[in-house]
Design a protein around this motif. Structure first.
Motif, PDB file in Angstrom:
ATOM      1  N   ALA A  42       0.815  -1.215   0.000  1.00  0.00           N
ATOM      2  CA  ALA A  42       0.000   0.000   0.000  1.00  0.00           C
ATOM      3  C   ALA A  42       0.853   1.271   0.000  1.00  0.00           C
ATOM      4  O   ALA A  42       0.582   2.208  -0.744  1.00  0.00           O
ATOM      5  N   THR A  43       1.895   1.312   0.821  1.00  0.00           N
ATOM      6  CA  THR A  43       2.718   2.516   0.916  1.00  0.00           C
ATOM      7  C   THR A  43       4.194   2.154   0.865  1.00  0.00           C
ATOM      8  O   THR A  43       4.579   0.995   1.047  1.00  0.00           O
ATOM      9  N   TYR A  44       5.014   3.165   0.692  1.00  0.00           N
ATOM     10  CA  TYR A  44       6.454   2.987   0.652  1.00  0.00           C
ATOM     11  C   TYR A  44       6.964   2.299   1.916  1.00  0.00           C
ATOM     12  O   TYR A  44       7.866   1.464   1.859  1.00  0.00           O
ATOM     13  N   PHE A  45       6.389   2.634   3.049  1.00  0.00           N
ATOM     14  CA  PHE A  45       6.864   2.080   4.318  1.00  0.00           C
ATOM     15  C   PHE A  45       6.481   0.619   4.513  1.00  0.00           C
ATOM     16  O   PHE A  45       6.981  -0.032   5.424  1.00  0.00           O
ATOM     17  N   ASP A  46       5.627   0.095   3.646  1.00  0.00           N
ATOM     18  CA  ASP A  46       5.255  -1.328   3.683  1.00  0.00           C
ATOM     19  C   ASP A  46       6.174  -2.189   2.809  1.00  0.00           C
ATOM     20  O   ASP A  46       6.173  -3.406   2.937  1.00  0.00           O
ATOM     21  N   VAL A  47       6.933  -1.568   1.931  1.00  0.00           N
ATOM     22  CA  VAL A  47       7.729  -2.285   0.934  1.00  0.00           C
ATOM     23  C   VAL A  47       8.916  -2.988   1.596  1.00  0.00           C
ATOM     24  O   VAL A  47       9.660  -2.375   2.371  1.00  0.00           O
ATOM     25  N   LEU A  48       9.093  -4.265   1.268  1.00  0.00           N
ATOM     26  CA  LEU A  48      10.225  -5.031   1.782  1.00  0.00           C
ATOM     27  C   LEU A  48      11.538  -4.499   1.211  1.00  0.00           C
ATOM     28  O   LEU A  48      11.571  -3.931   0.115  1.00  0.00           O
ATOM     29  N   ALA A  49      12.620  -4.720   1.935  1.00  0.00           N
ATOM     30  CA  ALA A  49      13.928  -4.166   1.573  1.00  0.00           C
ATOM     31  C   ALA A  49      14.359  -4.541   0.151  1.00  0.00           C
ATOM     32  O   ALA A  49      14.849  -3.686  -0.588  1.00  0.00           O
ATOM     33  N   ALA A  50      14.190  -5.789  -0.246  1.00  0.00           N
ATOM     34  CA  ALA A  50      14.614  -6.209  -1.586  1.00  0.00           C
ATOM     35  C   ALA A  50      13.838  -5.462  -2.669  1.00  0.00           C
ATOM     36  O   ALA A  50      14.406  -5.067  -3.696  1.00  0.00           O
ATOM     37  N   ASP A  51      12.551  -5.246  -2.439  1.00  0.00           N
ATOM     38  CA  ASP A  51      11.729  -4.520  -3.410  1.00  0.00           C
ATOM     39  C   ASP A  51      12.128  -3.041  -3.447  1.00  0.00           C
ATOM     40  O   ASP A  51      12.157  -2.435  -4.518  1.00  0.00           O
ATOM     41  N   ARG A  52      12.448  -2.459  -2.283  1.00  0.00           N
ATOM     42  CA  ARG A  52      12.916  -1.070  -2.246  1.00  0.00           C
ATOM     43  C   ARG A  52      14.217  -0.924  -3.013  1.00  0.00           C
ATOM     44  O   ARG A  52      14.413   0.050  -3.737  1.00  0.00           O
ATOM     45  N   GLN A  53      15.119  -1.885  -2.850  1.00  0.00           N
ATOM     46  CA  GLN A  53      16.392  -1.834  -3.568  1.00  0.00           C
ATOM     47  C   GLN A  53      16.157  -1.922  -5.079  1.00  0.00           C
ATOM     48  O   GLN A  53      16.813  -1.220  -5.856  1.00  0.00           O
ATOM     49  N   ALA A  54      15.224  -2.764  -5.489  1.00  0.00           N
ATOM     50  CA  ALA A  54      14.895  -2.885  -6.911  1.00  0.00           C
ATOM     51  C   ALA A  54      14.298  -1.583  -7.437  1.00  0.00           C
ATOM     52  O   ALA A  54      14.593  -1.167  -8.566  1.00  0.00           O
ATOM     53  N   MET A  55      13.462  -0.938  -6.628  1.00  0.00           N
ATOM     54  CA  MET A  55      12.890   0.341  -7.023  1.00  0.00           C
ATOM     55  C   MET A  55      13.987   1.396  -7.158  1.00  0.00           C
ATOM     56  O   MET A  55      14.003   2.169  -8.127  1.00  0.00           O
ATOM     57  N   ALA A  56      14.918   1.428  -6.210  1.00  0.00           N
ATOM     58  CA  ALA A  56      16.017   2.398  -6.257  1.00  0.00           C
ATOM     59  C   ALA A  56      16.866   2.188  -7.509  1.00  0.00           C
ATOM     60  O   ALA A  56      17.242   3.164  -8.184  1.00  0.00           O
ATOM     61  N   GLN A  87      -1.781  10.600  -1.587  1.00  0.00           N
ATOM     62  CA  GLN A  87      -1.730   9.327  -2.303  1.00  0.00           C
ATOM     63  C   GLN A  87      -3.139   8.956  -2.737  1.00  0.00           C
ATOM     64  O   GLN A  87      -4.046   8.858  -1.911  1.00  0.00           O
ATOM     65  N   THR A  88      -3.329   8.762  -4.040  1.00  0.00           N
ATOM     66  CA  THR A  88      -4.658   8.422  -4.560  1.00  0.00           C
ATOM     67  C   THR A  88      -4.756   6.979  -5.016  1.00  0.00           C
ATOM     68  O   THR A  88      -5.852   6.435  -5.080  1.00  0.00           O
ATOM     69  N   VAL A  89      -3.638   6.371  -5.364  1.00  0.00           N
ATOM     70  CA  VAL A  89      -3.606   4.945  -5.690  1.00  0.00           C
ATOM     71  C   VAL A  89      -2.855   4.268  -4.558  1.00  0.00           C
ATOM     72  O   VAL A  89      -1.684   4.577  -4.316  1.00  0.00           O
ATOM     73  N   MET A  90      -3.523   3.369  -3.863  1.00  0.00           N
ATOM     74  CA  MET A  90      -2.926   2.748  -2.681  1.00  0.00           C
ATOM     75  C   MET A  90      -2.067   1.536  -3.050  1.00  0.00           C
ATOM     76  O   MET A  90      -2.269   0.423  -2.578  1.00  0.00           O
ATOM     77  N   HIS A  91      -1.136   1.804  -3.946  1.00  0.00           N
ATOM     78  CA  HIS A  91      -0.065   0.877  -4.320  1.00  0.00           C
ATOM     79  C   HIS A  91       1.165   1.771  -4.356  1.00  0.00           C
ATOM     80  O   HIS A  91       1.180   2.774  -5.086  1.00  0.00           O
ATOM     81  N   CYS A  92       2.158   1.457  -3.570  1.00  0.00           N
ATOM     82  CA  CYS A  92       3.357   2.288  -3.505  1.00  0.00           C
ATOM     83  C   CYS A  92       3.823   2.674  -4.898  1.00  0.00           C
ATOM     84  O   CYS A  92       3.895   1.829  -5.801  1.00  0.00           O
ATOM     85  N   HIS A  93       4.138   3.945  -5.074  1.00  0.00           N
ATOM     86  CA  HIS A  93       4.717   4.410  -6.323  1.00  0.00           C
ATOM     87  C   HIS A  93       5.559   5.653  -6.079  1.00  0.00           C
ATOM     88  O   HIS A  93       5.261   6.462  -5.212  1.00  0.00           O
ATOM     89  N   VAL A  94       6.634   5.735  -6.842  1.00  0.00           N
ATOM     90  CA  VAL A  94       7.550   6.863  -6.785  1.00  0.00           C
ATOM     91  C   VAL A  94       7.379   7.654  -8.078  1.00  0.00           C
ATOM     92  O   VAL A  94       7.372   7.073  -9.170  1.00  0.00           O
ATOM     93  N   HIS A  95       7.229   8.962  -7.935  1.00  0.00           N
ATOM     94  CA  HIS A  95       7.143   9.844  -9.100  1.00  0.00           C
ATOM     95  C   HIS A  95       8.555  10.299  -9.458  1.00  0.00           C
ATOM     96  O   HIS A  95       9.269  10.836  -8.602  1.00  0.00           O
ATOM     97  N   LEU A  96       8.959  10.089 -10.691  1.00  0.00           N
ATOM     98  CA  LEU A  96      10.198  10.643 -11.215  1.00  0.00           C
ATOM     99  C   LEU A  96       9.777  11.663 -12.268  1.00  0.00           C
ATOM    100  O   LEU A  96       9.260  11.307 -13.336  1.00  0.00           O
ATOM    101  N   ILE A  97       9.963  12.931 -11.920  1.00  0.00           N
ATOM    102  CA  ILE A  97       9.420  14.023 -12.731  1.00  0.00           C
ATOM    103  C   ILE A  97      10.559  14.839 -13.340  1.00  0.00           C
ATOM    104  O   ILE A  97      11.300  15.516 -12.621  1.00  0.00           O
TER     105      ILE A  97
END
Length: 119
Positions: A42-56, A87-97
Motif C-alpha cells: 500500500a505505501t512505501y513504508f510497507d515495501v520489503l527491503a529487496a523490493d525497495r532496492q529494486a525500485m532504487a 496518495q490516490t492509488v494505494m499501491h506504492c509508487h515513486v514519481h520521477l518528474i
C-alpha cells in the motif's frame, strides 16, 4: 490485488525482477514516470527491503532513460504516503518528474510550484 490499477498490466517502459516503470497517465511534465514494486504494497513504508532496492535501481535506470530521451534540466522525485499526503492509488509508487528550464518561472520550492493552485 484484483482491484488495484497498478496490479493490472501496465505499459512498462523499464523493469527489473521486482520493480517496473511506466508513464504517468496525468503527467506533471513531459516524461513523468511512476516506479512501482511489482508486488502490492500500500505505501512505501510497507515495501520489503529487496523490493525497495529494486525500485532504487530502477529509478537510476529511469533517470538515464529520461535523460537520453528528453534531456531534462533537472528532476523531482516524490512519494506520497497515505491519503492525507495526497496518495490516490494505494499501491506504492515513486514519481520521477523531469524538470525543464522555464517550466515554471520560479522553481524554488520544487514540485509544488508546478501544481495548480487550489481554489
Amino acid at each position: 490485488m484484483t482491484d488495484c490499477i497498478f496490479c493490472q498490466p501496465q505499459p512498462y517502459v523499464l523493469e527489473n525482477e521486482l520493480a517496473a516503470a511506466f508513464f504517468d497517465n496525468h503527467p506533471v511534465s513531459r516524461g513523468h514516470l511512476l516506479i512501482i514494486p511489482k508486488h502490492h504494497y500500500a505505501t512505501y513504508f510497507d515495501v520489503l527491503a529487496a523490493d525497495r532496492q529494486a525500485m532504487a535501481a530502477l529509478i537510476d535506470d529511469a533517470k538515464a532513460y529520461l535523460t537520453a530521451r528528453y534531456q531534462p534540466d533537472g528532476y523531482n522525485i516524490g512519494i506520497n504516503v497515505g491519503a492525507a499526503a495526497g496518495q490516490t492509488v494505494m499501491h506504492c509508487h515513486v514519481h520521477l518528474i523531469p524538470r525543464y528550464h522555464g517550466d515554471t518561472p520560479h522553481p524554488e520550492g520544487g514540485i509544488r510550484k508546478m501544481l495548480p493552485a487550489e481554489k
